[in-house]
Design an enzyme around this catalytic site. Structure first.
Site, PDB file in Angstrom:
ATOM      1  N   ARG A 169      28.438  36.082  51.542  1.00 33.40           N
ATOM      2  CA  ARG A 169      27.005  36.317  51.319  1.00 33.40           C
ATOM      3  C   ARG A 169      26.183  35.037  51.408  1.00 33.40           C
ATOM      4  O   ARG A 169      24.976  35.086  51.654  1.00 33.40           O
ATOM      5  CB  ARG A 169      26.799  36.960  49.944  1.00 33.40           C
ATOM      6  CG  ARG A 169      27.302  38.390  49.847  1.00 33.40           C
ATOM      7  CD  ARG A 169      26.962  38.989  48.500  1.00 33.40           C
ATOM      8  NE  ARG A 169      27.789  38.438  47.448  1.00 33.40           N
ATOM      9  CZ  ARG A 169      28.929  38.983  47.027  1.00 33.40           C
ATOM     10  NH1 ARG A 169      29.372  40.092  47.601  1.00 33.40           N
ATOM     11  NH2 ARG A 169      29.624  38.435  46.059  1.00 33.40           N
ATOM     12  N   LYS A 198      47.058  39.787  45.163  1.00 36.31           N
ATOM     13  CA  LYS A 198      47.316  40.354  43.853  1.00 36.31           C
ATOM     14  C   LYS A 198      46.129  39.999  42.947  1.00 36.31           C
ATOM     15  O   LYS A 198      45.415  39.028  43.232  1.00 36.31           O
ATOM     16  CB  LYS A 198      48.654  39.856  43.285  1.00 36.31           C
ATOM     17  CG  LYS A 198      48.688  38.375  42.892  1.00 36.31           C
ATOM     18  CD  LYS A 198      48.487  38.185  41.403  1.00 36.31           C
ATOM     19  CE  LYS A 198      48.585  36.757  40.981  1.00 36.31           C
ATOM     20  NZ  LYS A 198      48.154  36.541  39.599  1.00 36.31           N
ATOM     21  N   GLU A 254      52.207  27.491  32.006  1.00 37.45           N
ATOM     22  CA  GLU A 254      51.096  26.706  32.530  1.00 37.45           C
ATOM     23  C   GLU A 254      50.495  25.888  31.395  1.00 37.45           C
ATOM     24  O   GLU A 254      50.346  26.393  30.280  1.00 37.45           O
ATOM     25  CB  GLU A 254      50.023  27.616  33.132  1.00 37.45           C
ATOM     26  CG  GLU A 254      50.518  28.450  34.303  1.00 37.45           C
ATOM     27  CD  GLU A 254      49.474  29.422  34.815  1.00 37.45           C
ATOM     28  OE1 GLU A 254      48.440  29.603  34.125  1.00 37.45           O
ATOM     29  OE2 GLU A 254      49.684  30.006  35.894  1.00 37.45           O
ATOM     30  N   ASP A 294      48.532  39.236  34.861  1.00 29.47           N
ATOM     31  CA  ASP A 294      48.295  38.089  35.733  1.00 29.47           C
ATOM     32  C   ASP A 294      49.591  37.483  36.262  1.00 29.47           C
ATOM     33  O   ASP A 294      49.642  37.040  37.413  1.00 29.47           O
ATOM     34  CB  ASP A 294      47.494  37.021  34.977  1.00 29.47           C
ATOM     35  CG  ASP A 294      46.982  35.921  35.875  1.00 29.47           C
ATOM     36  OD1 ASP A 294      46.516  36.235  36.990  1.00 29.47           O
ATOM     37  OD2 ASP A 294      47.036  34.741  35.481  1.00 29.47           O
ATOM     38  N   HIS A 326      54.543  37.997  39.639  1.00 27.32           N
ATOM     39  CA  HIS A 326      55.415  36.841  39.861  1.00 27.32           C
ATOM     40  C   HIS A 326      56.778  37.011  39.188  1.00 27.32           C
ATOM     41  O   HIS A 326      57.827  36.829  39.805  1.00 27.32           O
ATOM     42  CB  HIS A 326      54.774  35.559  39.328  1.00 27.32           C
ATOM     43  CG  HIS A 326      53.451  35.226  39.939  1.00 27.32           C
ATOM     44  ND1 HIS A 326      53.085  35.621  41.202  1.00 27.32           N
ATOM     45  CD2 HIS A 326      52.396  34.518  39.460  1.00 27.32           C
ATOM     46  CE1 HIS A 326      51.874  35.169  41.473  1.00 27.32           C
ATOM     47  NE2 HIS A 326      51.435  34.494  40.431  1.00 27.32           N
TER      48      HIS A 326
END
Length: 507
Positions: free
Chosen positions: A61, A171, A239, A258, A263
Site C-alpha cells: 500500500r 505460518k 529466545e 507461535d 517449529h
C-alpha cells in the site's frame, strides 16, 4: 584434518537453479519481506541459483517512486559492503513495485494488469505468489487471486504450455483446528496440493535437515533409535528476546501457537518418523503425518500432568533490566498469554511406546537456543558405584543444536586421569563451522529455491497441518478455560519451578 574419504558432496549440477519466474510478494514492505525474503532472493541471485530473467514484483500500500523503491530494495537485500556492487545493481533492476491494497477487490484489476504486462514483456509464464502478510489476510488474498483470474497462467496473451502458478503461505497456518480446516478448504478449492507451499522456516535450517541424514545414513544410531534404548526426548526453543513489535500478534497467539504448534512439532516429526521409502516429497510427508496421527491425545481430565505454562515478569537479560510481559507496549495489564510452555507428549506406536517427548518453548530466557536432546537409558547396573559413589543413574545424551553454533554432540562418561576411579562427562562434538568451509545457507534461501523448483519436501502438507492442530487445540482450550495456571517467572531466569514440573529438568 577433515576426512574426505567418504564424502558425498552433492555436486553442483544437482543444485538446480530456478527457471525464469514472476515472483509476486504480497506485503513487500513488511518485516518478513525486508528481513528475510529479499535478502534470501538476493543471495540466491549472487550464487547463480535465481535466474537473472526472473522478475520480482512487490505489492504493497505504501507509495514509492521508482528511486525510493530501488533504495528500499538496496537497503533491505544488500549489506553495506556490497550495496554498490554490480550484483546489487543487477538484482535491484529485477525488481518492480505495484502500489495496491491487496485486501480490496477492485485493486486486483491493476495488480493483474501489472503482472500481465511484466510477464508478456519478459516472456515469462511461471508465477510464484508469496503471501508475506498478516495471517488474517491469507484467505481473502487467496480468494481475490482466484476471483481476478490470477490463479492460472492462462490470463496471459502468450503460449504457456506447462507453466505453473504456486503460492507460498507463511505460518501460522490457522489459529486452531477449525480455522486451519477452513483455510485448507478455501486454498484447496482454488489450488491443488502440489501448488501450495506452506512454509515453516525451521525446516530449511541445515541442522534440522541433517536429522534425517544423521538417522538414516549412519547405521550405528537407527538400531537404538527406539523405546528400548531411549529414555526421553526434549525439544527446546528458547529466545532471550521479548515480543518486540509483535504485541498485537503475540498476545492473541501465545508461545504454543507461535512456536510449539509448528517449529517444535515439525522437529518432533523428523526425530520420530519411520524411514521413508524414498526422499520424494510425499514419501517424507507421509511418514511425518503418521507421527502426528500416533500422538496420544492431550489428557484434559488431568491437564497439569502434561502441561505447564508461564509468563515472564520483570528481570534482567545480559545485565540489563527488561520489563514484564504485561508492561510491554500494547499489552493488556491483565493478559494471561503464555510466554513459556512445556508439554509432555507420548507417541503410541511400537517405536516410541512409553517414551516421553518434552516440548518446551519460552521467551526471555537467559540465552537464545534451539536444540533436541535425546537421553538414552542408563546402563542396567552401575558396577563402578563402589569406586565412584555415583548417587544416581547416569545417561548418555545426544544433543542436536539447531541454533546458534549448529552441530551435534554426544555426551559420554569417561575416567578422569589419575590413580582414582573418577568419572567425568565429556562431549564428542561435530560443529558445522569447524567441519565445513563457508557460511551455512539461510533457511529462506533453501525454501524459496525449493518452491521455485517445485520441491515440496520441506513444506507442510494440509493433512500434517490439521493433525498438528488437532493435537494442540485441546491444550489451547485448556489454557483459555484457565484449567492450568499461567505462572510467573523472572525474565532472564530458567524458571526452576516450571522447568522441574514433570520431575525432570527440562530447561
Amino acid at each position: 584434518m577433515k576426512d574426505k574419504m567418504n564424502d558425498c558432496p552433492g555436486v553442483a549440477k544437482d543444485v538446480k537453479s530456478s527457471d525464469p519466474c514472476v515472483i509476486a510478494i504480497f506485503g513487500i514492505t513488511g518485516d518478513l519481506a525486508r528481513k528475510k525474503i529479499l535478502p534470501a532472493l538476493y543471495n540466491l541471485f549472487k550464487m547463480g541459483l535465481l535466474n537473472p530473467r526472473t522478475r520480482i514484483i512487490g505489492i504493497g500500500r505504501r507509495k514509492y517512486s521508482n528511486i525510493e523503491y530501488n533504495e528500499y530494495i538496496k537497503s533491505s537485500a544488500t549489506d553495506a559492503a556490497g550495496a554498490e556492487s554490480q550484483a546489487a545493481a543487477d538484482f535491484i533492476a529485477m525488481n518492480d513495485y505495484c502500489c495496491a491494497d491487496f485486501n480490496l477487490p477492485y485493486e486486483y484489476a491493476g495488480i493483474k494488469d501489472f503482472l500481465k504486462k511484466t510477464a508478456v514483456k519478459y516472456k515469462i509464464c511461471d508465477f510464484l505468489y508469496y503471501l508475506s502478510t498478516p495471517p488474517a489476510d491469507f484467505e481473502r488474498i487467496i480468494t481475490l487471486i482466484h476471483d481476478s483470474g490470477l490463479s492460472k497462467p492462462d490470463f496471459l496473451d502468450i503460449s504457456c504450455a506447462g507453466a505453473f502458478v504456486r503460492v507460498v503461505i507463511e505460518k501460522p497456518y490457522g489459529y486452531d483446528i477449525d480455522s486451519a480446516k477452513s483455510l485448507n478448504r478455501k486454498v484447496l478449492s482454488i489450488f491443488s496440493e502440489d501448488q501450495i507451499y506452506r512454509i515453516d522456516h525451521y525446516l530449511g535450517k541445515e541442522t534440522v535437515q541433517n536429522i534425517m541424514i544423521f538417522r538414516f545414513i549412519n547405521g550405528i544410531f537407527e538400531p537404538i533409535w527406539n523405546q528400548n534404548y531411549i529414555d526421553n526426548v526434549q525439544i527446546r526453543v528458547f529466545e532471550s528476546e521479548g515480543i518486540g513489535s509483535r504485541a498485537n500478534y503475540f498476545d492473541r497467539s501465545g508461545i504454543i501457537r507461535d512456536i510449539i504448534q509448528n517449529h517444535s512439532l515439525q522437529m518432533l516429526s523428523m526425530i520420530a518418523m519411520e524411514p521413508p521409502a524414498s526422499m520424494d516429497a510425499d514419501s517424507v510427508r507421509n511418514e511425518k503425518l503418521k507421527v502426528f496421527q500416533s500422538m496420544r491425545p492431550f489428557d484434559g481430565s488431568n491437564p497439569s500432568s502434561s502441561l505447564a505454562a508461564g509468563q515472564y515478569a520483570a528481570g534482567e537479560i545480559g545485565g540489563a533490566p527488561v520489563p514484564a510481559y504485561t508492561d510491554e507496549s500494547n499489552i493488556d495489564k491483565n493478559s494471561e498469554t503464555e510466554t513459556f510452555a512445556a508439554i509432555k507428549l507420548l507417541i503410541d506406536n511400537w517405536r516410541w511406546a512409553g517414551v516421553p517427548f518434552y516440548l518446551t518453548a519460552a521467551k526471555r530466557m537467559p540465552e537464545r537456543l534451539t536444540e533436541v536432546i535425546v537421553t538414552f537409558k542408563p546402563a542396567p547396573h552401575l558396577i563402578f558405584n563402589n569406586f565412584c559413589h555415583v548417587s544416581e543413574q547416569v545417561s548418555n545424551k545426544l544433543v542436536i543444536r539447531v541454533q546458534p553454533d549448529e552441530g551435534i554432540s554426544l555426551k559420554i562418561l569417561c575416567k578422569k586421569p589419575g590413580f582414582e576411579m573418577g568419572l567425568h562427562t565429556v562431549s564428542m562434538d561435530f560443529n558445522y563451522s569447524s567441519a565445513f568451509d563457508g557460511a551455512l545457507p539461510e533457511a529462506y534461501e533453501r525454501l524459496i529455491l525449493d518452491a521455485l523448483n517445485g520441491d515440496a519436501t520441506l513444506f507442510m502438507r494440509s493433512d500434517e497441518i490439521e493433525a498438528a492442530w488437532d493435537y494442540i487445540t485441546p491444550i489451547l482450550n485448556c489454557l483459555k478455560n484457565r484449567e492450568v495456571k499461567v505462572k510467573k517467572y523472572a525474565a532472564g531466569s530458567l524458571g526452576p519451578e516450571l522447568c522441574g514440573f514433570f520431575g525432570l529438568n527440562i530447561c
